[in-house]
Design a protein around this motif. Sequence first.
Motif, PDB file in Angstrom:
ATOM      1  N   GLU A   1       0.851  -1.173   0.000  1.00 44.26           N
ATOM      2  CA  GLU A   1       0.000   0.000   0.000  1.00 44.26           C
ATOM      3  C   GLU A   1       0.896   1.236   0.000  1.00 44.26           C
ATOM      4  O   GLU A   1       1.815   1.350   0.809  1.00 44.26           O
ATOM      5  N   THR A   2       0.623   2.146  -0.900  1.00 41.00           N
ATOM      6  CA  THR A   2       1.452   3.345  -1.047  1.00 41.00           C
ATOM      7  C   THR A   2       0.937   4.525  -0.242  1.00 41.00           C
ATOM      8  O   THR A   2       1.642   5.521  -0.095  1.00 41.00           O
ATOM      9  N   GLY A   3      -0.294   4.455   0.247  1.00 42.24           N
ATOM     10  CA  GLY A   3      -0.923   5.582   0.905  1.00 42.24           C
ATOM     11  C   GLY A   3      -1.839   6.369  -0.010  1.00 42.24           C
ATOM     12  O   GLY A   3      -2.588   7.232   0.446  1.00 42.24           O
ATOM     13  N   ILE A   4      -1.765   6.081  -1.316  1.00 41.00           N
ATOM     14  CA  ILE A   4      -2.673   6.706  -2.280  1.00 41.00           C
ATOM     15  C   ILE A   4      -3.831   5.728  -2.469  1.00 41.00           C
ATOM     16  O   ILE A   4      -3.747   4.781  -3.249  1.00 41.00           O
ATOM     17  N   GLY A   5      -4.905   5.949  -1.732  1.00 44.10           N
ATOM     18  CA  GLY A   5      -5.953   4.943  -1.612  1.00 44.10           C
ATOM     19  C   GLY A   5      -6.567   4.530  -2.925  1.00 44.10           C
ATOM     20  O   GLY A   5      -6.843   3.336  -3.140  1.00 44.10           O
TER      21      GLY A   5
ATOM     22  N   ARG B   1      10.308   1.621  -0.551  1.00 47.45           N
ATOM     23  CA  ARG B   1       9.957   1.052   0.748  1.00 47.45           C
ATOM     24  C   ARG B   1      10.747  -0.220   0.977  1.00 47.45           C
ATOM     25  O   ARG B   1      11.044  -0.961   0.032  1.00 47.45           O
TER      26      ARG B   1
ATOM     27  N   ARG C   1      -3.545  -2.659  -6.263  1.00 48.68           N
ATOM     28  CA  ARG C   1      -2.186  -3.125  -6.038  1.00 48.68           C
ATOM     29  C   ARG C   1      -2.082  -4.619  -6.371  1.00 48.68           C
ATOM     30  O   ARG C   1      -3.064  -5.255  -6.766  1.00 48.68           O
TER      31      ARG C   1
ATOM     32  N   ARG D   1      -2.136  12.233  -3.612  1.00 46.43           N
ATOM     33  CA  ARG D   1      -3.219  12.627  -2.720  1.00 46.43           C
ATOM     34  C   ARG D   1      -3.351  11.568  -1.645  1.00 46.43           C
ATOM     35  O   ARG D   1      -3.790  10.447  -1.927  1.00 46.43           O
ATOM     36  N   LEU D   2      -2.966  11.897  -0.427  1.00 43.46           N
ATOM     37  CA  LEU D   2      -2.865  10.920   0.642  1.00 43.46           C
ATOM     38  C   LEU D   2      -4.076  10.920   1.571  1.00 43.46           C
ATOM     39  O   LEU D   2      -4.134  10.103   2.488  1.00 43.46           O
TER      40      LEU D   2
ATOM     41  N   PRO E   1      -7.625   9.896   2.840  1.00 45.66           N
ATOM     42  CA  PRO E   1      -8.356   8.636   2.596  1.00 45.66           C
ATOM     43  C   PRO E   1      -9.485   8.762   1.580  1.00 45.66           C
ATOM     44  O   PRO E   1      -9.794   7.796   0.881  1.00 45.66           O
TER      45      PRO E   1
ATOM     46  N   ILE F   1       8.399   5.696  -5.787  1.00 45.07           N
ATOM     47  CA  ILE F   1       8.149   5.390  -4.377  1.00 45.07           C
ATOM     48  C   ILE F   1       9.167   4.345  -3.942  1.00 45.07           C
ATOM     49  O   ILE F   1       9.560   3.480  -4.735  1.00 45.07           O
TER      50      ILE F   1
ATOM     51  N   ASP G   1      -4.134   2.160  -4.479  1.00 43.68           N
ATOM     52  CA  ASP G   1      -3.861   0.972  -3.667  1.00 43.68           C
ATOM     53  C   ASP G   1      -4.927  -0.097  -3.851  1.00 43.68           C
ATOM     54  O   ASP G   1      -4.661  -1.288  -3.667  1.00 43.68           O
TER      55      ASP G   1
END
Length: 264
Positions: A160-164, A201, A170, A221-222, A224, A199, A167
Amino acid sequence: MLIAQLSDPHLCAPGTLYQGLVDSNAMFEAAIRRLGALVPAPDLVLLTGDLTEHAAPAEYRLARQLLAGIRQPVLAIPGNHDEREAFRAAFGDLGYLPASGPLHFAAGSIGPVRVIGLDISVPGQHHGDFDEGAAAWLEATLAAEPERPTLIMLHQPPIETGIGFIDAYRCFHGDRLAAIVARYPAVERVLCGHVHRHISRRFGGSLLLTAPSTTTAIALRLAPDAEPASFVEPPALLLHQYSGTGLVTHYLPINPGTGPLPFF
């Protein structure tokens, strides 16, 4: 060994625009020109999926035409906008793709770094899945040369990248992949595309990176409840430089900008 990674060109039929707005074909041509001007030249070029927008014959014909402008060997995997059998038909003559089944491959004859490609596509869907069959194939392939420096490439990142809104599409069962990677410390990188952003991680004791697209960027855009969107940001590629002591990755804009200037 120097390895260039391009991703997500989303080539369209000649004379048409990506999403009706962006000339992705011209942007990919610019990326190829940037590759051709690099000194030293890369030894290998990787393409981490979504070569085409609609998996149409005209798009794959254009892909082959443009890729002919790359002097180095090219290894490509399909993305969710590609189609497995159309992809196999377009690139099967290059000799690294299997004749049937998922388009997994292992290429170890080009230099000291082995490149493993995983086809995690799910026909008709936009997410990926590292299923049990892919896991068994990867485990056996890594075990054949457990100490060989290795890059694993797949399209959708298994995190999960945080960009809902991205994600949701994914690669699922990423924990299964991370467990295998953790058993093979010689895996230098896990390389992905799909999210149209750079990105990084930690993943399975290695480093997972996504390459930016050669065309548009997914909006960062992070929140939710963020609405999906894209921007025409400066496109870029990744350069992975391997020496006997490990792998260094560089982020390289396709437009070189102003310079060189007489200072550092």
